[in-house]
Design a protein around this motif. Sequence first.
Motif, PDB file in Angstrom:
ATOM      1  N   THR A  24      12.890  13.600  53.828  1.00 13.04           N
ATOM      2  CA  THR A  24      12.872  15.009  54.083  1.00 13.04           C
ATOM      3  C   THR A  24      12.972  15.402  52.883  1.00 13.04           C
ATOM      4  OG1 THR A  24      14.497  14.743  55.837  1.00 13.04           O
ATOM      5  CG2 THR A  24      14.814  16.684  54.751  1.00 13.04           C
ATOM      6  N   ALA A  25      13.530  14.913  51.770  1.00  9.85           N
ATOM      7  CA  ALA A  25      13.445  15.338  50.080  1.00  9.85           C
ATOM      8  C   ALA A  25      11.888  15.529  49.845  1.00  9.85           C
ATOM      9  CB  ALA A  25      14.328  14.465  49.439  1.00  9.85           C
ATOM     10  N   ALA A  26      11.224  14.476  50.121  1.00 16.04           N
ATOM     11  CA  ALA A  26       9.750  14.317  49.775  1.00 16.04           C
ATOM     12  C   ALA A  26       8.959  15.388  50.186  1.00 16.04           C
ATOM     13  CB  ALA A  26       9.056  13.125  49.916  1.00 16.04           C
ATOM     14  N   ALA A  27       9.391  15.698  51.704  1.00 17.66           N
ATOM     15  CA  ALA A  27       8.358  16.874  52.248  1.00 17.66           C
ATOM     16  C   ALA A  27       8.466  18.152  51.504  1.00 17.66           C
ATOM     17  CB  ALA A  27       8.812  16.710  53.834  1.00 17.66           C
ATOM     18  N   ILE A  28       9.594  18.266  50.838  1.00 21.31           N
ATOM     19  CA  ILE A  28       9.921  19.639  49.853  1.00 21.31           C
ATOM     20  C   ILE A  28       9.451  19.440  48.776  1.00 21.31           C
ATOM     21  CG2 ILE A  28      11.428  21.323  49.452  1.00 21.31           C
ATOM     22  CD1 ILE A  28      13.092  20.600  51.684  1.00 21.31           C
ATOM     23  N   ALA A  29       9.592  18.227  48.013  1.00 23.01           N
ATOM     24  CA  ALA A  29       9.592  18.335  46.683  1.00 23.01           C
ATOM     25  C   ALA A  29       8.386  17.943  46.208  1.00 23.01           C
ATOM     26  CB  ALA A  29      10.536  17.012  45.964  1.00 23.01           C
ATOM     27  N   LEU A  30       7.562  17.017  46.988  1.00 21.73           N
ATOM     28  CA  LEU A  30       6.243  16.455  46.714  1.00 21.73           C
ATOM     29  C   LEU A  30       5.392  17.888  46.587  1.00 21.73           C
ATOM     30  CD1 LEU A  30       5.574  13.165  48.209  1.00 21.73           C
ATOM     31  CD2 LEU A  30       5.663  13.586  45.761  1.00 21.73           C
ATOM     32  N   PRO A  31       5.049  18.548  47.646  1.00 22.26           N
ATOM     33  CA  PRO A  31       4.193  19.621  47.740  1.00 22.26           C
ATOM     34  C   PRO A  31       4.518  20.676  46.630  1.00 22.26           C
ATOM     35  CG  PRO A  31       4.868  19.257  49.995  1.00 22.26           C
ATOM     36  CD  PRO A  31       5.857  18.440  49.082  1.00 22.26           C
ATOM     37  N   LEU A  32       5.727  21.083  46.420  1.00 27.16           N
ATOM     38  CA  LEU A  32       6.306  21.970  45.334  1.00 27.16           C
ATOM     39  C   LEU A  32       5.950  21.539  44.019  1.00 27.16           C
ATOM     40  CD1 LEU A  32       7.606  24.613  44.798  1.00 27.16           C
ATOM     41  CD2 LEU A  32       9.901  23.210  44.938  1.00 27.16           C
ATOM     42  N   GLY A  33       6.348  20.265  43.605  1.00 31.18           N
ATOM     43  CA  GLY A  33       6.027  19.458  42.290  1.00 31.18           C
ATOM     44  C   GLY A  33       4.517  19.527  42.140  1.00 31.18           C
ATOM     45  N   MET A  34       3.651  19.271  43.126  1.00 29.64           N
ATOM     46  CA  MET A  34       2.375  19.050  42.904  1.00 29.64           C
ATOM     47  C   MET A  34       1.577  20.282  42.804  1.00 29.64           C
ATOM     48  SD  MET A  34       1.385  16.203  45.769  1.00 29.64           S
ATOM     49  CE  MET A  34      -0.306  16.430  45.913  1.00 29.64           C
ATOM     50  N   ALA A  35       2.150  21.424  43.551  1.00 30.14           N
ATOM     51  CA  ALA A  35       1.674  22.607  43.411  1.00 30.14           C
ATOM     52  C   ALA A  35       1.872  23.205  42.100  1.00 30.14           C
ATOM     53  CB  ALA A  35       1.969  23.666  44.438  1.00 30.14           C
ATOM     54  N   LEU A  36       3.049  23.261  41.430  1.00 28.27           N
ATOM     55  CA  LEU A  36       3.564  23.676  40.257  1.00 28.27           C
ATOM     56  C   LEU A  36       2.870  22.700  39.013  1.00 28.27           C
ATOM     57  CD1 LEU A  36       7.217  24.170  40.908  1.00 28.27           C
ATOM     58  CD2 LEU A  36       5.598  26.030  40.512  1.00 28.27           C
ATOM     59  N   GLY A  37       2.664  21.496  39.194  1.00 28.70           N
ATOM     60  CA  GLY A  37       1.874  20.670  38.221  1.00 28.70           C
ATOM     61  C   GLY A  37       0.591  21.249  38.037  1.00 28.70           C
ATOM     62  N   HIS A  38      -0.115  21.156  39.329  1.00 25.20           N
ATOM     63  CA  HIS A  38      -1.512  21.491  39.371  1.00 25.20           C
ATOM     64  C   HIS A  38      -1.710  23.000  38.783  1.00 25.20           C
ATOM     65  CE1 HIS A  38      -5.586  22.188  40.921  1.00 25.20           C
ATOM     66  NE2 HIS A  38      -5.243  23.356  41.351  1.00 25.20           N
ATOM     67  N   ALA A  39      -0.890  23.725  38.859  1.00 23.00           N
ATOM     68  CA  ALA A  39      -1.033  25.352  38.315  1.00 23.00           C
ATOM     69  C   ALA A  39      -0.588  25.105  36.706  1.00 23.00           C
ATOM     70  CB  ALA A  39      -0.109  26.137  39.078  1.00 23.00           C
ATOM     71  N   ARG A  40       0.066  24.105  36.202  1.00 20.73           N
ATOM     72  CA  ARG A  40       0.344  24.147  34.789  1.00 20.73           C
ATOM     73  C   ARG A  40       1.536  25.288  34.597  1.00 20.73           C
ATOM     74  NH1 ARG A  40      -3.378  20.539  36.213  1.00 20.73           N
ATOM     75  NH2 ARG A  40      -4.027  19.128  34.260  1.00 20.73           N
ATOM     76  N   ARG A  41       2.449  25.390  35.606  1.00 16.58           N
ATOM     77  CA  ARG A  41       3.236  26.548  35.659  1.00 16.58           C
ATOM     78  C   ARG A  41       4.588  25.830  36.083  1.00 16.58           C
ATOM     79  NH1 ARG A  41      -0.308  32.000  37.251  1.00 16.58           N
ATOM     80  NH2 ARG A  41      -1.746  31.682  35.557  1.00 16.58           N
ATOM     81  N   GLY A  42       5.672  26.976  35.946  1.00 21.87           N
ATOM     82  CA  GLY A  42       7.046  26.507  36.682  1.00 21.87           C
ATOM     83  C   GLY A  42       7.448  25.327  36.334  1.00 21.87           C
ATOM     84  N   GLY A  43       7.354  24.954  34.903  1.00 21.13           N
ATOM     85  CA  GLY A  43       8.068  23.991  34.229  1.00 21.13           C
ATOM     86  C   GLY A  43       9.719  24.194  34.294  1.00 21.13           C
ATOM     87  N   GLY A  44      10.003  25.527  33.925  1.00 16.34           N
ATOM     88  CA  GLY A  44      11.534  25.909  33.670  1.00 16.34           C
ATOM     89  C   GLY A  44      12.017  25.801  35.097  1.00 16.34           C
ATOM     90  N   LEU A  45      11.342  26.226  36.062  1.00 14.11           N
ATOM     91  CA  LEU A  45      11.899  26.347  37.566  1.00 14.11           C
ATOM     92  C   LEU A  45      11.970  24.657  38.060  1.00 14.11           C
ATOM     93  CD1 LEU A  45      12.630  27.643  40.275  1.00 14.11           C
ATOM     94  CD2 LEU A  45       9.806  27.444  40.803  1.00 14.11           C
ATOM     95  N   THR A  46      11.254  23.935  37.670  1.00 11.05           N
ATOM     96  CA  THR A  46      11.327  22.452  38.028  1.00 11.05           C
ATOM     97  C   THR A  46      12.349  21.908  37.402  1.00 11.05           C
ATOM     98  OG1 THR A  46       9.058  22.078  38.216  1.00 11.05           O
ATOM     99  CG2 THR A  46      10.102  20.196  38.190  1.00 11.05           C
ATOM    100  N   VAL A  47      12.743  22.109  36.046  1.00 13.42           N
ATOM    101  CA  VAL A  47      13.941  21.788  35.658  1.00 13.42           C
ATOM    102  C   VAL A  47      15.071  22.167  36.016  1.00 13.42           C
ATOM    103  CG1 VAL A  47      15.270  21.454  33.178  1.00 13.42           C
ATOM    104  CG2 VAL A  47      12.626  21.123  33.285  1.00 13.42           C
ATOM    105  N   MET A  48      15.260  23.644  36.481  1.00 13.95           N
ATOM    106  CA  MET A  48      16.332  24.117  36.766  1.00 13.95           C
ATOM    107  C   MET A  48      16.826  23.570  38.272  1.00 13.95           C
ATOM    108  SD  MET A  48      17.213  28.212  38.199  1.00 13.95           S
ATOM    109  CE  MET A  48      16.081  27.723  39.668  1.00 13.95           C
ATOM    110  N   LEU A  49      15.619  23.406  39.089  1.00 18.00           N
ATOM    111  CA  LEU A  49      16.044  22.866  40.396  1.00 18.00           C
ATOM    112  C   LEU A  49      16.549  21.372  40.323  1.00 18.00           C
ATOM    113  CD1 LEU A  49      12.852  24.268  42.338  1.00 18.00           C
ATOM    114  CD2 LEU A  49      15.267  24.917  42.622  1.00 18.00           C
ATOM    115  N   SER A  50      15.987  20.503  39.596  1.00 23.20           N
ATOM    116  CA  SER A  50      16.220  19.324  39.338  1.00 23.20           C
ATOM    117  C   SER A  50      17.679  19.106  38.873  1.00 23.20           C
ATOM    118  CB  SER A  50      15.293  18.479  38.532  1.00 23.20           C
ATOM    119  OG  SER A  50      14.009  18.362  38.910  1.00 23.20           O
ATOM    120  N   ASN A  51      18.279  19.898  37.859  1.00 24.09           N
ATOM    121  CA  ASN A  51      19.312  19.916  37.348  1.00 24.09           C
ATOM    122  C   ASN A  51      20.384  20.358  38.251  1.00 24.09           C
ATOM    123  OD1 ASN A  51      18.492  18.949  34.987  1.00 24.09           O
ATOM    124  ND2 ASN A  51      18.254  20.895  33.927  1.00 24.09           N
ATOM    125  N   VAL A  52      20.114  21.251  38.982  1.00 24.70           N
ATOM    126  CA  VAL A  52      21.147  22.112  39.965  1.00 24.70           C
ATOM    127  C   VAL A  52      21.298  21.127  40.785  1.00 24.70           C
ATOM    128  CG1 VAL A  52      21.381  23.526  41.543  1.00 24.70           C
ATOM    129  CG2 VAL A  52      20.741  24.390  39.634  1.00 24.70           C
TER     130      VAL A  52
END
Length: 243
Positions: A56-84
């Motif tokens: 369940t976690a991978a179904a959401i986290a993998l596409p989101l992380g891959m999309a943000l990493g591919h775009a080289r954007r959203g590093g702050g959002l990634t850190v925020m979601l992970s920390n929360v």
Amino acid sequence: MSIWADAWTYVSTGVNWTGKHGLTHPTFDGGWKFAHDSIAALTIEHLYMSAAAVITAAAIALPLGMALGHARRGGGLTVMLSNVSRAMPTLALLTLFAASSIGFGNRAVIIAAAIFAFPPILTNAYTGMANVDADVTEAAVGQGLTRLQVALRVELPLAWPLVASGLRTSASQTVATVPLAALVAGGGLGVIINTGLATQAYGQVLAGGVLVAALTLGVDAAMGLLQRRLTPLPLRVGARAVA
């Protein structure tokens, strides 16, 4: 007898593995559930809840992380979601879910464990994709690949060791956390520990702890083997050369 001897007696008694009436038993509504007096049944239930949470976690986290990493954007959002996600106490979440319309039992456990499993998958997927050399992706685009093809055929294979590491960490942490299920009427190996505490059978408590630790180590080893098998051979050779 010492607590270690009591623990050995518990795990070496055949009926404790098979249960007095088998691995499952019927419920009042015509269904069935895993027997809570069987180590084998509780282990299967433990693995089921852990796998459901990680998937369940991978179904959401993998596409989101891959999309943000591919775009080289959203590093702050990634850190925020992970920390929360990391900041949310799993036991508190279990209690809240159990007290809500979700109710007590395995469903609440799977949801809470999925939130706990989310951060390492998201962080590693983002970092792995974002750290792929830009020259490589530009060369792939120059060869006529679309952005989606670049992400899936070029960046993902190169990012896979880090992505797989996140999945491995998430799986191991989840297996080690799911024993909390017993506190909200869930199943899994935590039932052994909880029952032992309730009956002051501390050998059983120790046996339950050892079983959880062994299962966690086994899952970690299996995920490590899977990570190695699915890592492209050039990257495996490169990793050995660096080591």
